[in-house]
Design an enzyme around this catalytic site. Structure first.
Site, PDB file in Angstrom:
ATOM      1  N   LYS A  14      37.332  41.867  39.845  1.00 37.66           N
ATOM      2  CA  LYS A  14      37.093  40.281  39.696  1.00 37.66           C
ATOM      3  C   LYS A  14      35.795  40.117  40.910  1.00 37.66           C
ATOM      4  O   LYS A  14      35.210  40.979  41.397  1.00 37.66           O
ATOM      5  CB  LYS A  14      38.269  39.577  40.169  1.00 37.66           C
ATOM      6  CG  LYS A  14      39.219  39.509  38.879  1.00 37.66           C
ATOM      7  CD  LYS A  14      40.331  38.662  39.184  1.00 37.66           C
ATOM      8  CE  LYS A  14      41.375  38.723  37.874  1.00 37.66           C
ATOM      9  NZ  LYS A  14      42.499  38.112  38.030  1.00 37.66           N
TER      10      LYS A  14
ATOM     11  N   ARG B   5      47.918  44.639  39.038  1.00 34.43           N
ATOM     12  CA  ARG B   5      47.352  44.764  37.644  1.00 34.43           C
ATOM     13  C   ARG B   5      46.102  45.211  37.764  1.00 34.43           C
ATOM     14  O   ARG B   5      45.101  44.556  38.248  1.00 34.43           O
ATOM     15  CB  ARG B   5      47.291  43.087  36.980  1.00 34.43           C
ATOM     16  CG  ARG B   5      47.309  43.249  35.530  1.00 34.43           C
ATOM     17  CD  ARG B   5      46.981  41.719  35.089  1.00 34.43           C
ATOM     18  NE  ARG B   5      46.571  41.326  33.863  1.00 34.43           N
ATOM     19  CZ  ARG B   5      45.152  41.570  33.331  1.00 34.43           C
ATOM     20  NH1 ARG B   5      44.351  41.576  34.384  1.00 34.43           N
ATOM     21  NH2 ARG B   5      44.975  41.313  32.105  1.00 34.43           N
TER      22      ARG B   5
END
Ligand code: HH2
Length: 265
Positions: free
Chosen positions: A209, A244
């Site tokens: 991210k 994740r």
């Protein structure tokens, strides 16, 4: 569902436009091959998504999402790995659970009563994630009074609502990058022990991210696995049940090493 230690949730986005792995798993053989490689690497769960929720993403129709997700779920139903469906839509969750998925990953935090009914009806656990706003606009000046109190409070309330509706088990996810600035994300990651001290399992997802770019100047998403690992190892040390990740094999290896280090004979 009981969790011991930190497991890896491998990301399998069957989308043309996901911010990191978009387009890589669009053909069914490519998706199944990636899934099997992640299973061999030792992931606990595969998270199958048919709609990108990156900042700015537009929603896709349910039929499109179903066409992307269902063949992959069916193709992996007997693969010996837990399958999660990453969706905001109750009809997609319902169809995926019928096709063999085991849990629902709802970045909408189970705010939709129909989503709670679908999970309860199938006896499926769910991941409840926090997001401020919606993907299209969530990074336009996100604001909180007390980000930890608001995000963790929301997760606890949604977990109680889900359990009240008959959802058998919930995982809580602070939703890193979903309507949050660099400071909000860091504050939440530092406060994780407050969330993991509670009764519910915690899921953390920072994989590739923009936060990694903000912290370490890595503009290309595919180059962000080292920074991802650093933050996920922190999450594991604080007691997260699942992380994740795109780079599933590297995560399994690093978590095994950390677990060994933390468990003196
Ligand atoms: N992040 C993304 C998607 N789903 N689910 C949970 N529970 N937690 C997360 O942090 C999370 C999530 C976004 O990442 P990705 O799937 O890689 O990209 P895209 O949304 O573009 O498909």
């Amino acid at each position: 569902m009981t969790w011991s230690g930190t497991g890896v949730m491998g990301i399998l986005n069957v989308t043309p436009d996901s911010f990191s792995d978009g387009g890589q798993h669009v053909s069914l053989p490519a998706a199944l091959a990636s899934a099997r490689a992640m299973r061999e690497a030792g992931v606990l769960v595969l998270d199958i998504g048919g709609e990108s929720t990156r900042p700015g993403a537009e929603p896709v129709p349910a039929e499109t999402e179903l066409d992307r997700v269902l063949p992959v779920v069916r193709g992996l139903a007997d693969a010996g790995v837990l399958l999660s469906v990453d969706t905001l839509k109750p009809e997609v969750a319902h169809a995926a659970l019928r096709a063999g998925a085991h849990l629902v990953n709802d970045v909408g935090g189970l705010r939709d009563a129909e989503m709670r009914r679908v999970c309860a009806g199938a006896g499926a656990p769910a991941c409840v994630m926090h997001m401020q706003g919606e993907p299209r606009t969530m990074q336009h000046r996100p604001r909180y009074g007390d980000v930890v109190a608001e995000v963790f409070g929301f997760l606890r309330e949604q977990a109680a609502l889900a359990r009240g509706a008959g959802v058998p088990d919930v995982l809580l996810d602070p939703g890193i990058g979903f309507g949050k600035t660099r400071e909000h994300n860091l504050t939440l990651l530092r406060a994780l022990p407050q969330l993991t001290a509670g009764p519910d399992g915690v899921l953390v997802g920072v994989s590739r991210k923009r936060l990694i770019d903000h912290l370490a100047e890595v503009p290309v998403a595919a180059d962000r696995d080292p920074g991802t690992l650093a933050l996920h190892l922190h999450a594991a040390r604080t007691g997260a049940a699942l992380v994740r990740a795109h780079a599933a094999a590297a995560h399994v290896q690093a978590l095994r090493v950390q677990t060994a280090l933390d468990s003196p004979e």
